[in-house]
Design a protein around this motif. Structure first.
Motif, PDB file in Angstrom:
ATOM      1  N   ALA A  32       0.822  -1.213   0.000  1.00 43.51           N
ATOM      2  CA  ALA A  32       0.000   0.000   0.000  1.00 43.51           C
ATOM      3  C   ALA A  32       0.855   1.261   0.000  1.00 43.51           C
ATOM      4  CB  ALA A  32      -0.930   0.004   1.216  1.00 43.51           C
ATOM      5  N   TYR A  33       2.072   1.183   0.534  1.00 45.02           N
ATOM      6  CA  TYR A  33       2.912   2.377   0.629  1.00 45.02           C
ATOM      7  C   TYR A  33       3.402   2.782  -0.761  1.00 45.02           C
ATOM      8  CZ  TYR A  33       2.738   1.470   5.590  1.00 45.02           C
ATOM      9  OH  TYR A  33       2.287   1.260   6.868  1.00 45.02           O
ATOM     10  N   GLY A  34       3.361   4.092  -1.003  1.00 45.94           N
ATOM     11  CA  GLY A  34       3.755   4.606  -2.306  1.00 45.94           C
ATOM     12  C   GLY A  34       2.636   4.584  -3.325  1.00 45.94           C
ATOM     13  N   GLN A  35       1.456   4.083  -2.934  1.00 50.26           N
ATOM     14  CA  GLN A  35       0.298   4.051  -3.824  1.00 50.26           C
ATOM     15  C   GLN A  35      -0.609   5.242  -3.514  1.00 50.26           C
ATOM     16  OE1 GLN A  35      -0.089   1.667  -6.131  1.00 50.26           O
ATOM     17  NE2 GLN A  35       0.755  -0.263  -5.379  1.00 50.26           N
ATOM     18  N   ASN A  36      -1.497   5.541  -4.435  1.00 59.78           N
ATOM     19  CA  ASN A  36      -2.457   6.633  -4.238  1.00 59.78           C
ATOM     20  C   ASN A  36      -3.695   6.063  -3.545  1.00 59.78           C
ATOM     21  OD1 ASN A  36      -3.967   8.946  -4.287  1.00 59.78           O
ATOM     22  ND2 ASN A  36      -3.805   9.277  -6.499  1.00 59.78           N
ATOM     23  N   ILE A  37      -3.583   5.917  -2.226  1.00 58.82           N
ATOM     24  CA  ILE A  37      -4.661   5.355  -1.413  1.00 58.82           C
ATOM     25  C   ILE A  37      -4.957   6.321  -0.273  1.00 58.82           C
ATOM     26  CG2 ILE A  37      -5.374   3.448   0.082  1.00 58.82           C
ATOM     27  CD1 ILE A  37      -3.485   1.623  -1.456  1.00 58.82           C
ATOM     28  N   ARG A  38      -6.201   6.767  -0.196  1.00 63.51           N
ATOM     29  CA  ARG A  38      -6.652   7.593   0.930  1.00 63.51           C
ATOM     30  C   ARG A  38      -7.595   6.759   1.787  1.00 63.51           C
ATOM     31  NH1 ARG A  38      -5.754  12.771   1.563  1.00 63.51           N
ATOM     32  NH2 ARG A  38      -7.697  13.118   2.723  1.00 63.51           N
ATOM     33  N   LEU A  39      -7.329   6.781   3.084  1.00 61.01           N
ATOM     34  CA  LEU A  39      -8.074   5.947   4.016  1.00 61.01           C
ATOM     35  C   LEU A  39      -8.493   6.801   5.203  1.00 61.01           C
ATOM     36  CD1 LEU A  39      -8.913   2.966   4.549  1.00 61.01           C
ATOM     37  CD2 LEU A  39      -6.724   2.661   5.702  1.00 61.01           C
ATOM     38  N   PHE A  40      -9.798   6.946   5.389  1.00 63.93           N
ATOM     39  CA  PHE A  40     -10.355   7.748   6.484  1.00 63.93           C
ATOM     40  C   PHE A  40      -9.770   9.163   6.494  1.00 63.93           C
ATOM     41  CE2 PHE A  40     -10.197   3.284   8.137  1.00 63.93           C
ATOM     42  CZ  PHE A  40     -11.535   3.009   7.903  1.00 63.93           C
ATOM     43  N   GLY A  41      -9.694   9.757   5.299  1.00 66.76           N
ATOM     44  CA  GLY A  41      -9.279  11.146   5.170  1.00 66.76           C
ATOM     45  C   GLY A  41      -7.788  11.381   5.129  1.00 66.76           C
ATOM     46  N   LYS A  42      -6.971  10.316   5.175  1.00 68.20           N
ATOM     47  CA  LYS A  42      -5.519  10.468   5.165  1.00 68.20           C
ATOM     48  C   LYS A  42      -4.914   9.601   4.066  1.00 68.20           C
ATOM     49  CE  LYS A  42      -5.049  11.344  10.149  1.00 68.20           C
ATOM     50  NZ  LYS A  42      -4.391  10.893  11.406  1.00 68.20           N
ATOM     51  N   THR A  43      -3.823  10.091   3.480  1.00 67.26           N
ATOM     52  CA  THR A  43      -3.096   9.308   2.489  1.00 67.26           C
ATOM     53  C   THR A  43      -2.273   8.245   3.201  1.00 67.26           C
ATOM     54  OG1 THR A  43      -2.963  11.210   1.011  1.00 67.26           O
ATOM     55  CG2 THR A  43      -1.412   9.403   0.617  1.00 67.26           C
ATOM     56  N   ARG A  44      -2.341   7.008   2.705  1.00 59.97           N
ATOM     57  CA  ARG A  44      -1.545   5.944   3.315  1.00 59.97           C
ATOM     58  C   ARG A  44      -0.071   6.309   3.273  1.00 59.97           C
ATOM     59  NH1 ARG A  44      -2.614   0.660   4.294  1.00 59.97           N
ATOM     60  NH2 ARG A  44      -0.619   0.936   5.334  1.00 59.97           N
ATOM     61  N   GLY A  45       0.592   6.117   4.416  1.00 60.35           N
ATOM     62  CA  GLY A  45       2.006   6.426   4.516  1.00 60.35           C
ATOM     63  C   GLY A  45       2.292   7.847   4.930  1.00 60.35           C
ATOM     64  N   SER A  46       1.255   8.576   5.409  1.00 58.47           N
ATOM     65  CA  SER A  46       1.454   9.984   5.786  1.00 58.47           C
ATOM     66  C   SER A  46       1.620  10.161   7.290  1.00 58.47           C
ATOM     67  CB  SER A  46       0.270  10.825   5.296  1.00 58.47           C
ATOM     68  OG  SER A  46      -0.944  10.382   5.891  1.00 58.47           O
ATOM     69  N   GLY A  47       1.969   9.084   7.983  1.00 55.67           N
ATOM     70  CA  GLY A  47       2.241   9.201   9.412  1.00 55.67           C
ATOM     71  C   GLY A  47       1.324   8.389  10.294  1.00 55.67           C
ATOM     72  N   GLU A  48       0.295   7.775   9.711  1.00 54.15           N
ATOM     73  CA  GLU A  48      -0.605   6.961  10.528  1.00 54.15           C
ATOM     74  C   GLU A  48       0.096   5.669  10.937  1.00 54.15           C
ATOM     75  OE1 GLU A  48      -0.992   5.019   6.563  1.00 54.15           O
ATOM     76  OE2 GLU A  48      -0.590   7.024   7.351  1.00 54.15           O
TER      77      GLU A  48
END
Length: 484
Positions: free
Chosen positions: A308-324
Protein backbone atom coordinates in the motif's frame (compact mmCIF):
# COMPACT_ATOMS: atom_id res chain seq x y z
CA UNK A 1 -19.39 -62.30 2.38
CA UNK A 2 -20.67 -58.87 3.43
CA UNK A 3 -22.62 -56.77 0.95
CA UNK A 4 -21.26 -53.64 2.63
CA UNK A 5 -18.16 -51.65 1.84
CA UNK A 6 -18.02 -50.41 5.45
CA UNK A 7 -20.06 -51.23 8.55
CA UNK A 8 -20.09 -49.56 11.97
CA UNK A 9 -21.55 -51.72 14.72
CA UNK A 10 -22.59 -50.33 18.13
CA UNK A 11 -19.94 -47.63 17.86
CA UNK A 12 -19.41 -45.04 20.56
CA UNK A 13 -17.04 -42.12 20.18
CA UNK A 14 -16.79 -39.33 22.74
CA UNK A 15 -14.79 -36.11 22.83
CA UNK A 16 -13.94 -34.80 26.30
CA UNK A 17 -16.49 -37.26 27.73
CA UNK A 18 -19.22 -35.82 25.50
CA UNK A 19 -20.56 -38.52 23.14
CA UNK A 20 -20.62 -37.59 19.46
CA UNK A 21 -21.74 -41.03 18.30
CA UNK A 22 -23.31 -43.52 20.71
CA UNK A 23 -24.60 -47.03 19.89
CA UNK A 24 -24.21 -45.97 16.28
CA UNK A 25 -24.99 -48.55 13.60
CA UNK A 26 -24.42 -47.67 9.98
CA UNK A 27 -23.39 -49.26 6.71
CA UNK A 28 -22.15 -48.17 3.30
CA UNK A 29 -23.42 -50.71 0.73
CA UNK A 30 -21.01 -51.78 -1.98
CA UNK A 31 -21.31 -49.79 -5.19
CA UNK A 32 -23.59 -47.15 -3.65
CA UNK A 33 -23.14 -43.39 -3.73
CA UNK A 34 -24.37 -41.79 -0.51
CA UNK A 35 -24.71 -38.27 0.84
CA UNK A 36 -24.97 -37.35 4.51
CA UNK A 37 -26.68 -34.01 5.09
CA UNK A 38 -26.43 -32.33 8.48
CA UNK A 39 -25.42 -29.23 10.39
CA UNK A 40 -22.04 -28.55 11.97
CA UNK A 41 -21.29 -30.78 14.94
CA UNK A 42 -23.81 -33.49 14.01
CA UNK A 43 -21.07 -36.13 13.59
CA UNK A 44 -20.43 -36.25 9.82
CA UNK A 45 -16.68 -35.65 9.99
CA UNK A 46 -16.31 -37.93 13.02
CA UNK A 47 -17.95 -40.71 11.00
CA UNK A 48 -15.52 -40.12 8.12
CA UNK A 49 -12.54 -40.20 10.47
CA UNK A 50 -13.73 -43.46 12.01
CA UNK A 51 -14.14 -45.00 8.54
CA UNK A 52 -10.59 -43.99 7.55
CA UNK A 53 -9.13 -45.02 10.94
CA UNK A 54 -8.07 -41.45 11.74
CA UNK A 55 -10.10 -41.88 14.93
CA UNK A 56 -10.65 -45.07 16.91
CA UNK A 57 -14.02 -45.82 18.53
CA UNK A 58 -14.25 -45.98 22.31
CA UNK A 59 -16.55 -48.95 21.87
CA UNK A 60 -17.83 -51.05 18.98
CA UNK A 61 -16.09 -51.77 15.72
CA UNK A 62 -15.70 -50.63 12.16
CA UNK A 63 -15.49 -53.50 9.65
CA UNK A 64 -14.76 -53.56 5.93
CA UNK A 65 -15.64 -55.61 2.90
CA UNK A 66 -13.34 -58.12 1.26
CA UNK A 67 -10.00 -56.77 -0.07
CA UNK A 68 -10.54 -53.30 1.36
CA UNK A 69 -9.26 -51.47 4.41
CA UNK A 70 -9.32 -47.95 5.82
CA UNK A 71 -6.19 -47.03 3.86
CA UNK A 72 -8.03 -47.69 0.59
CA UNK A 73 -10.63 -44.99 1.30
CA UNK A 74 -9.67 -41.38 0.59
CA UNK A 75 -11.12 -38.56 2.69
CA UNK A 76 -10.98 -35.04 1.24
CA UNK A 77 -11.71 -32.30 3.76
CA UNK A 78 -10.95 -28.64 4.38
CA UNK A 79 -8.98 -29.71 7.46
CA UNK A 80 -6.41 -31.29 5.13
CA UNK A 81 -5.69 -27.79 3.80
CA UNK A 82 -4.99 -26.69 7.36
CA UNK A 83 -2.65 -29.65 7.89
CA UNK A 84 -0.73 -28.89 4.70
CA UNK A 85 -0.37 -25.26 5.74
CA UNK A 86 0.85 -26.16 9.22
CA UNK A 87 3.37 -28.63 7.78
CA UNK A 88 4.85 -25.90 5.60
CA UNK A 89 4.91 -23.08 8.16
CA UNK A 90 8.57 -23.78 8.93
CA UNK A 91 9.34 -21.89 5.68
CA UNK A 92 8.18 -18.58 7.12
CA UNK A 93 10.69 -16.46 5.17
CA UNK A 94 9.12 -17.34 1.84
CA UNK A 95 5.83 -15.80 3.00
CA UNK A 96 7.29 -12.45 3.99
CA UNK A 97 10.42 -11.79 1.91
CA UNK A 98 10.30 -10.77 -1.72
CA UNK A 99 13.70 -12.41 -2.34
CA UNK A 100 12.82 -15.73 -0.70
CA UNK A 101 13.70 -18.75 -2.83
CA UNK A 102 12.11 -21.57 -0.83
CA UNK A 103 8.35 -21.71 -1.39
CA UNK A 104 7.89 -24.91 0.59
CA UNK A 105 5.88 -27.77 -0.89
CA UNK A 106 4.84 -27.07 -4.46
CA UNK A 107 1.35 -27.95 -5.65
CA UNK A 108 2.79 -30.48 -8.12
CA UNK A 109 4.60 -32.35 -5.33
CA UNK A 110 1.61 -32.20 -2.99
CA UNK A 111 -0.49 -33.94 -5.65
CA UNK A 112 2.08 -36.52 -6.77
CA UNK A 113 3.25 -37.45 -3.22
CA UNK A 114 6.53 -38.80 -4.53
CA UNK A 115 5.08 -40.24 -7.73
CA UNK A 116 5.89 -39.33 -11.32
CA UNK A 117 3.69 -37.15 -13.50
CA UNK A 118 2.03 -39.07 -16.31
CA UNK A 119 -0.83 -38.65 -18.76
CA UNK A 120 -3.43 -39.21 -16.01
CA UNK A 121 -1.83 -36.43 -13.96
CA UNK A 122 -1.87 -34.03 -16.91
CA UNK A 123 -5.50 -34.81 -17.77
CA UNK A 124 -6.65 -34.43 -14.17
CA UNK A 125 -4.92 -31.06 -13.79
CA UNK A 126 -6.55 -29.89 -17.02
CA UNK A 127 -10.01 -31.01 -15.84
CA UNK A 128 -9.55 -29.11 -12.59
CA UNK A 129 -7.93 -26.09 -14.32
CA UNK A 130 -4.89 -26.06 -12.04
CA UNK A 131 -2.05 -26.34 -14.58
CA UNK A 132 -1.04 -22.72 -13.92
CA UNK A 133 -0.47 -23.24 -10.17
CA UNK A 134 1.53 -26.50 -10.25
CA UNK A 135 4.84 -24.78 -9.48
CA UNK A 136 3.50 -22.50 -6.75
CA UNK A 137 3.96 -23.22 -3.07
CA UNK A 138 0.81 -24.47 -1.39
CA UNK A 139 0.86 -21.47 0.96
CA UNK A 140 0.57 -19.14 -2.03
CA UNK A 141 -2.63 -20.50 -3.55
CA UNK A 142 -6.21 -19.51 -2.81
CA UNK A 143 -8.75 -21.47 -0.80
CA UNK A 144 -10.46 -22.71 -3.94
CA UNK A 145 -7.17 -23.72 -5.55
CA UNK A 146 -6.20 -25.67 -2.43
CA UNK A 147 -9.53 -27.53 -2.55
CA UNK A 148 -8.89 -28.58 -6.14
CA UNK A 149 -5.32 -29.59 -5.23
CA UNK A 150 -6.63 -31.96 -2.56
CA UNK A 151 -9.17 -33.42 -4.99
CA UNK A 152 -6.45 -34.02 -7.58
CA UNK A 153 -4.20 -35.71 -5.01
CA UNK A 154 -6.95 -38.08 -3.89
CA UNK A 155 -8.20 -38.96 -7.38
CA UNK A 156 -4.71 -39.59 -8.73
CA UNK A 157 -4.22 -42.29 -6.06
CA UNK A 158 -7.29 -44.15 -7.45
CA UNK A 159 -8.88 -45.03 -4.09
CA UNK A 160 -11.36 -47.88 -3.66
CA UNK A 161 -13.88 -45.37 -2.27
CA UNK A 162 -14.00 -41.63 -1.81
CA UNK A 163 -15.31 -39.46 1.04
CA UNK A 164 -15.70 -35.81 0.04
CA UNK A 165 -16.39 -33.20 2.73
CA UNK A 166 -18.14 -30.01 1.52
CA UNK A 167 -16.34 -29.88 -1.85
CA UNK A 168 -17.88 -26.63 -3.15
CA UNK A 169 -16.99 -24.34 -0.27
CA UNK A 170 -14.55 -21.55 -1.10
CA UNK A 171 -14.77 -22.02 -4.87
CA UNK A 172 -15.49 -19.33 -7.44
CA UNK A 173 -18.29 -19.79 -9.98
CA UNK A 174 -16.07 -21.45 -12.59
CA UNK A 175 -14.47 -23.77 -10.04
CA UNK A 176 -17.89 -24.71 -8.65
CA UNK A 177 -19.02 -25.62 -12.16
CA UNK A 178 -15.84 -27.69 -12.65
CA UNK A 179 -16.30 -29.55 -9.36
CA UNK A 180 -20.02 -30.12 -9.95
CA UNK A 181 -19.18 -31.69 -13.30
CA UNK A 182 -16.49 -33.81 -11.65
CA UNK A 183 -18.94 -34.92 -8.93
CA UNK A 184 -21.46 -35.89 -11.61
CA UNK A 185 -18.76 -37.98 -13.29
CA UNK A 186 -17.72 -39.58 -9.99
CA UNK A 187 -21.25 -40.65 -9.04
CA UNK A 188 -21.63 -42.14 -12.53
CA UNK A 189 -18.46 -44.22 -12.01
CA UNK A 190 -17.99 -47.54 -10.17
CA UNK A 191 -15.99 -45.87 -7.36
CA UNK A 192 -18.37 -45.43 -4.39
CA UNK A 193 -18.68 -41.84 -3.16
CA UNK A 194 -19.76 -40.62 0.27
CA UNK A 195 -20.54 -36.90 0.15
CA UNK A 196 -20.68 -34.99 3.45
CA UNK A 197 -22.44 -31.66 3.19
CA UNK A 198 -24.29 -28.95 5.07
CA UNK A 199 -26.12 -27.77 1.95
CA UNK A 200 -28.75 -29.78 0.11
CA UNK A 201 -28.12 -27.73 -3.03
CA UNK A 202 -24.62 -29.25 -3.32
CA UNK A 203 -25.88 -32.85 -3.68
CA UNK A 204 -25.67 -34.28 -7.24
CA UNK A 205 -28.72 -36.00 -8.69
CA UNK A 206 -26.67 -39.17 -9.19
CA UNK A 207 -26.46 -39.82 -5.43
CA UNK A 208 -28.38 -43.02 -4.63
CA UNK A 209 -29.52 -41.97 -1.15
CA UNK A 210 -29.36 -38.89 1.06
CA UNK A 211 -29.14 -39.65 4.78
CA UNK A 212 -30.15 -36.92 7.23
CA UNK A 213 -27.88 -36.71 10.28
CA UNK A 214 -28.65 -34.88 13.52
CA UNK A 215 -26.91 -35.04 16.91
CA UNK A 216 -25.01 -38.21 16.11
CA UNK A 217 -27.88 -40.18 14.59
CA UNK A 218 -29.23 -40.87 11.11
CA UNK A 219 -32.79 -39.56 11.37
CA UNK A 220 -34.09 -40.00 7.84
CA UNK A 221 -33.49 -40.94 4.21
CA UNK A 222 -34.56 -39.26 0.98
CA UNK A 223 -33.61 -38.51 -2.62
CA UNK A 224 -31.44 -35.52 -3.63
CA UNK A 225 -34.49 -33.71 -5.05
CA UNK A 226 -36.48 -34.25 -1.85
CA UNK A 227 -33.52 -33.04 0.25
CA UNK A 228 -33.34 -29.81 -1.76
CA UNK A 229 -37.07 -29.25 -1.26
CA UNK A 230 -37.11 -30.02 2.47
CA UNK A 231 -33.92 -28.23 3.44
CA UNK A 232 -34.05 -25.02 1.42
CA UNK A 233 -32.09 -22.30 3.27
CA UNK A 234 -34.09 -19.91 5.42
CA UNK A 235 -32.73 -16.49 6.30
CA UNK A 236 -33.61 -15.25 9.76
CA UNK A 237 -32.15 -13.28 12.63
CA UNK A 238 -34.23 -12.19 15.57
CA UNK A 239 -31.71 -11.11 18.20
CA UNK A 240 -30.51 -7.58 18.89
CA UNK A 241 -26.74 -7.14 18.63
CA UNK A 242 -24.68 -5.13 21.14
CA UNK A 243 -23.52 -2.44 18.70
CA UNK A 244 -21.48 0.47 20.06
CA UNK A 245 -22.05 4.04 18.92
CA UNK A 246 -19.87 5.15 15.98
CA UNK A 247 -19.78 8.79 14.90
CA UNK A 248 -21.28 9.20 11.40
CA UNK A 249 -18.79 9.85 8.61
CA UNK A 250 -19.42 12.96 6.44
CA UNK A 251 -21.81 11.91 3.69
CA UNK A 252 -19.84 13.62 0.90
CA UNK A 253 -16.43 12.23 1.93
CA UNK A 254 -15.19 8.77 0.93
CA UNK A 255 -14.25 6.34 3.68
CA UNK A 256 -11.46 5.24 1.38
CA UNK A 257 -10.38 5.76 -2.22
CA UNK A 258 -7.88 3.95 -4.44
CA UNK A 259 -6.63 5.58 -7.64
CA UNK A 260 -4.57 3.75 -10.30
CA UNK A 261 -3.27 1.19 -7.81
CA UNK A 262 -0.98 -1.57 -9.13
CA UNK A 263 0.42 -4.52 -7.18
CA UNK A 264 3.13 -6.89 -8.39
CA UNK A 265 4.72 -9.85 -6.65
CA UNK A 266 8.15 -10.95 -7.87
CA UNK A 267 7.56 -9.23 -11.18
CA UNK A 268 4.15 -10.81 -11.75
CA UNK A 269 1.19 -8.39 -11.92
CA UNK A 270 -1.59 -9.18 -9.45
CA UNK A 271 -3.73 -6.02 -9.39
CA UNK A 272 -3.75 -3.58 -12.28
CA UNK A 273 -5.05 0.02 -12.30
CA UNK A 274 -7.52 -0.36 -9.43
CA UNK A 275 -9.85 2.63 -9.01
CA UNK A 276 -12.39 2.38 -6.20
CA UNK A 277 -14.30 5.02 -4.23
CA UNK A 278 -16.15 3.74 -1.17
CA UNK A 279 -18.69 6.19 0.26
CA UNK A 280 -20.35 6.15 3.72
CA UNK A 281 -23.59 4.70 2.33
CA UNK A 282 -21.87 1.79 0.58
CA UNK A 283 -21.82 -1.89 1.49
CA UNK A 284 -19.75 -3.73 -1.11
CA UNK A 285 -19.75 -7.28 -2.46
CA UNK A 286 -16.30 -8.24 -3.80
CA UNK A 287 -16.05 -11.12 -6.25
CA UNK A 288 -13.58 -12.58 -8.72
CA UNK A 289 -11.90 -15.86 -9.65
CA UNK A 290 -9.77 -17.78 -7.16
CA UNK A 291 -6.32 -16.20 -7.16
CA UNK A 292 -7.52 -12.88 -8.62
CA UNK A 293 -6.14 -10.84 -5.71
CA UNK A 294 -9.21 -10.26 -3.54
CA UNK A 295 -7.27 -10.86 -0.31
CA UNK A 296 -4.42 -8.71 -1.62
CA UNK A 297 -6.86 -5.87 -2.26
CA UNK A 298 -8.29 -6.10 1.25
CA UNK A 299 -4.78 -6.24 2.71
CA UNK A 300 -3.99 -2.88 1.10
CA UNK A 301 -6.85 -1.34 3.07
CA UNK A 302 -6.51 -2.87 6.52
CA UNK A 303 -2.73 -2.72 6.91
CA UNK A 304 -1.96 -6.37 6.19
CA UNK A 305 -0.04 -5.64 2.97
CA UNK A 306 2.92 -3.24 2.78
CA UNK A 307 2.39 -2.82 -0.99
CA UNK A 308 0.00 0.00 0.00
CA UNK A 309 2.91 2.38 0.63
CA UNK A 310 3.75 4.61 -2.31
CA UNK A 311 0.30 4.05 -3.82
CA UNK A 312 -2.46 6.63 -4.24
CA UNK A 313 -4.66 5.35 -1.41
CA UNK A 314 -6.65 7.59 0.93
CA UNK A 315 -8.07 5.95 4.02
CA UNK A 316 -10.35 7.75 6.48
CA UNK A 317 -9.28 11.15 5.17
CA UNK A 318 -5.52 10.47 5.16
CA UNK A 319 -3.10 9.31 2.49
CA UNK A 320 -1.55 5.94 3.32
CA UNK A 321 2.01 6.43 4.52
CA UNK A 322 1.45 9.98 5.79
CA UNK A 323 2.24 9.20 9.41
CA UNK A 324 -0.61 6.96 10.53
CA UNK A 325 0.35 3.89 12.56
CA UNK A 326 -0.61 0.34 11.67
CA UNK A 327 -2.66 0.18 14.88
CA UNK A 328 -4.54 3.34 13.93
CA UNK A 329 -5.64 1.55 10.76
CA UNK A 330 -6.45 -1.77 12.42
CA UNK A 331 -8.61 -0.01 15.00
CA UNK A 332 -11.03 0.93 12.20
CA UNK A 333 -11.42 -2.58 10.78
CA UNK A 334 -12.97 -5.82 11.91
CA UNK A 335 -11.59 -8.73 9.90
CA UNK A 336 -12.66 -12.32 9.39
CA UNK A 337 -10.57 -14.44 7.04
CA UNK A 338 -9.59 -18.06 6.59
CA UNK A 339 -5.84 -17.66 7.14
CA UNK A 340 -6.30 -16.73 10.80
CA UNK A 341 -8.38 -19.85 11.30
CA UNK A 342 -5.85 -22.10 9.55
CA UNK A 343 -2.58 -20.71 10.84
CA UNK A 344 -3.04 -19.50 14.40
CA UNK A 345 -5.15 -19.47 17.55
CA UNK A 346 -3.96 -22.73 19.08
CA UNK A 347 -4.51 -23.58 22.75
CA UNK A 348 -6.68 -20.48 23.26
CA UNK A 349 -10.15 -20.50 24.79
CA UNK A 350 -12.94 -19.52 22.42
CA UNK A 351 -13.94 -16.60 24.67
CA UNK A 352 -10.34 -15.33 24.65
CA UNK A 353 -10.26 -15.49 20.86
CA UNK A 354 -13.27 -13.20 20.77
CA UNK A 355 -11.83 -10.90 23.45
CA UNK A 356 -8.61 -10.52 21.43
CA UNK A 357 -10.67 -8.57 18.90
CA UNK A 358 -10.70 -5.62 21.31
CA UNK A 359 -6.89 -5.46 21.09
CA UNK A 360 -6.28 -6.60 17.48
CA UNK A 361 -4.01 -9.35 18.77
CA UNK A 362 -3.67 -13.00 17.81
CA UNK A 363 -4.23 -14.50 21.24
CA UNK A 364 -5.20 -12.62 24.39
CA UNK A 365 -2.41 -10.73 26.20
CA UNK A 366 -4.46 -8.00 27.91
CA UNK A 367 -7.25 -8.33 30.43
CA UNK A 368 -10.59 -7.09 29.06
CA UNK A 369 -12.28 -4.38 31.10
CA UNK A 370 -15.58 -5.14 32.86
CA UNK A 371 -17.49 -3.36 30.08
CA UNK A 372 -15.61 -5.35 27.43
CA UNK A 373 -16.34 -8.59 29.28
CA UNK A 374 -20.03 -7.66 29.33
CA UNK A 375 -19.92 -6.89 25.60
CA UNK A 376 -18.21 -10.24 25.00
CA UNK A 377 -20.96 -12.10 26.86
CA UNK A 378 -23.63 -10.24 24.89
CA UNK A 379 -22.04 -11.20 21.57
CA UNK A 380 -21.73 -14.83 22.67
CA UNK A 381 -25.42 -14.85 23.55
CA UNK A 382 -26.54 -13.03 20.40
CA UNK A 383 -24.66 -15.44 18.12
CA UNK A 384 -25.66 -18.49 20.21
CA UNK A 385 -22.06 -19.31 21.14
CA UNK A 386 -22.28 -19.21 24.95
CA UNK A 387 -21.99 -23.00 25.28
CA UNK A 388 -18.58 -22.94 23.56
CA UNK A 389 -17.01 -20.04 25.49
CA UNK A 390 -14.62 -22.11 27.64
CA UNK A 391 -13.66 -24.67 25.00
CA UNK A 392 -10.31 -24.50 23.24
CA UNK A 393 -10.62 -22.98 19.80
CA UNK A 394 -8.92 -25.79 17.87
CA UNK A 395 -11.26 -28.38 19.40
CA UNK A 396 -14.36 -26.75 17.95
CA UNK A 397 -15.79 -27.81 14.61
CA UNK A 398 -14.79 -25.74 11.59
CA UNK A 399 -18.16 -24.02 11.49
CA UNK A 400 -18.06 -23.20 15.20
CA UNK A 401 -14.58 -21.74 14.78
CA UNK A 402 -15.87 -19.53 11.99
CA UNK A 403 -18.68 -18.20 14.18
CA UNK A 404 -16.20 -17.45 16.98
CA UNK A 405 -14.05 -15.47 14.52
CA UNK A 406 -17.14 -13.65 13.30
CA UNK A 407 -17.81 -12.54 16.88
CA UNK A 408 -14.15 -11.50 17.22
CA UNK A 409 -14.46 -9.31 14.13
CA UNK A 410 -17.72 -7.75 15.30
CA UNK A 411 -17.00 -7.27 18.98
CA UNK A 412 -15.46 -3.80 18.67
CA UNK A 413 -18.13 -2.50 16.26
CA UNK A 414 -15.56 -1.36 13.69
CA UNK A 415 -15.94 1.40 11.12
CA UNK A 416 -15.55 -1.22 8.34
CA UNK A 417 -16.25 -4.93 8.73
CA UNK A 418 -14.36 -7.14 6.26
CA UNK A 419 -15.87 -10.59 5.80
CA UNK A 420 -13.64 -12.68 3.53
CA UNK A 421 -15.63 -15.78 2.48
CA UNK A 422 -17.47 -15.81 5.84
CA UNK A 423 -19.94 -18.55 4.87
CA UNK A 424 -17.26 -21.21 4.38
CA UNK A 425 -17.75 -23.91 7.01
CA UNK A 426 -21.27 -22.81 8.00
CA UNK A 427 -24.36 -24.96 7.66
CA UNK A 428 -27.55 -23.48 6.22
CA UNK A 429 -28.97 -22.33 9.55
CA UNK A 430 -25.66 -20.70 10.53
CA UNK A 431 -25.45 -18.99 7.14
CA UNK A 432 -28.94 -17.63 7.69
CA UNK A 433 -27.98 -16.25 11.11
CA UNK A 434 -24.77 -14.77 9.71
CA UNK A 435 -26.44 -13.01 6.78
CA UNK A 436 -29.20 -11.75 9.03
CA UNK A 437 -26.60 -10.44 11.49
CA UNK A 438 -24.73 -8.63 8.72
CA UNK A 439 -27.95 -6.95 7.57
CA UNK A 440 -28.74 -6.02 11.18
CA UNK A 441 -25.32 -4.37 11.57
CA UNK A 442 -25.74 -2.49 8.30
CA UNK A 443 -29.17 -1.20 9.31
CA UNK A 444 -28.53 -0.35 12.97
CA UNK A 445 -24.97 1.00 13.00
CA UNK A 446 -22.44 3.10 11.11
CA UNK A 447 -20.32 0.00 10.34
CA UNK A 448 -19.91 -0.51 6.59
CA UNK A 449 -19.59 -3.98 5.06
CA UNK A 450 -17.01 -5.42 2.65
CA UNK A 451 -18.27 -8.91 1.82
CA UNK A 452 -16.15 -11.32 -0.26
CA UNK A 453 -17.98 -14.29 -1.73
CA UNK A 454 -18.16 -16.36 -4.91
CA UNK A 455 -21.84 -17.15 -4.41
CA UNK A 456 -24.45 -14.52 -5.19
CA UNK A 457 -27.04 -16.40 -3.13
CA UNK A 458 -24.91 -15.68 -0.03
CA UNK A 459 -24.94 -11.91 -0.50
CA UNK A 460 -26.66 -9.96 2.33
CA UNK A 461 -29.61 -7.75 1.41
CA UNK A 462 -27.71 -4.61 2.49
CA UNK A 463 -25.19 -4.85 -0.38
CA UNK A 464 -25.48 -1.88 -2.77
CA UNK A 465 -22.11 -1.93 -4.56
CA UNK A 466 -20.37 -4.74 -6.46
CA UNK A 467 -16.64 -4.81 -7.21
CA UNK A 468 -15.70 -7.52 -9.70
CA UNK A 469 -12.06 -8.39 -10.34
CA UNK A 470 -11.61 -9.23 -14.01
CA UNK A 471 -8.52 -10.12 -16.04
CA UNK A 472 -6.67 -7.01 -17.26
CA UNK A 473 -5.13 -6.77 -20.72
CA UNK A 474 -1.71 -5.90 -19.25
CA UNK A 475 -1.81 -8.84 -16.81
CA UNK A 476 -3.24 -9.28 -13.35
CA UNK A 477 -6.76 -8.19 -12.50
CA UNK A 478 -8.57 -4.88 -12.57
CA UNK A 479 -11.78 -3.75 -10.86
CA UNK A 480 -15.16 -3.25 -12.51
CA UNK A 481 -17.53 -1.52 -10.08
CA UNK A 482 -21.30 -1.28 -10.34
CA UNK A 483 -23.96 0.13 -8.05
CA UNK A 484 -26.71 -2.32 -7.06
Amino acid sequence: MSDNLVSLNNVRFAHQLEPILDDFNWCWPKGKHLAILGSNGCGKTTLAQLITDTLRPNRGQCSYGEHIGPGDIAHISFDQHRQLMEHDRRFDDSETRADAFDVGTRVRDAILQGGVADENFDQLCQRLRIEHILDRGIRFISTGESRKTLLARALLAKPAALIIDNPLEGLDAQAQADIRQLLDELVASPTPVLLLTKSATDIPDGIDEVQIMSQGSITGHCSPAEARRRFAPRQHFSRALPLAEIAPWPEDEALFELQHVDVNFRGTPVLSDINWRFMPHHHCWISGPNGAGKSTLLGLLCGENDKAYGQNIRLFGKTRGSGESLWDIKAQFGLLNTSMQLNSLKRVKASDVIASGFFDSVGLYDQPSPSQQQCLREWLTALELSDFAEQRFERLSFGQQRMILLARAMVKSPRILILDEPCIGLDEEQKARLLGAVDYIAEHSQTRILFVSHREEEIPACINQHLMLQAAEVGGYTAVIRER
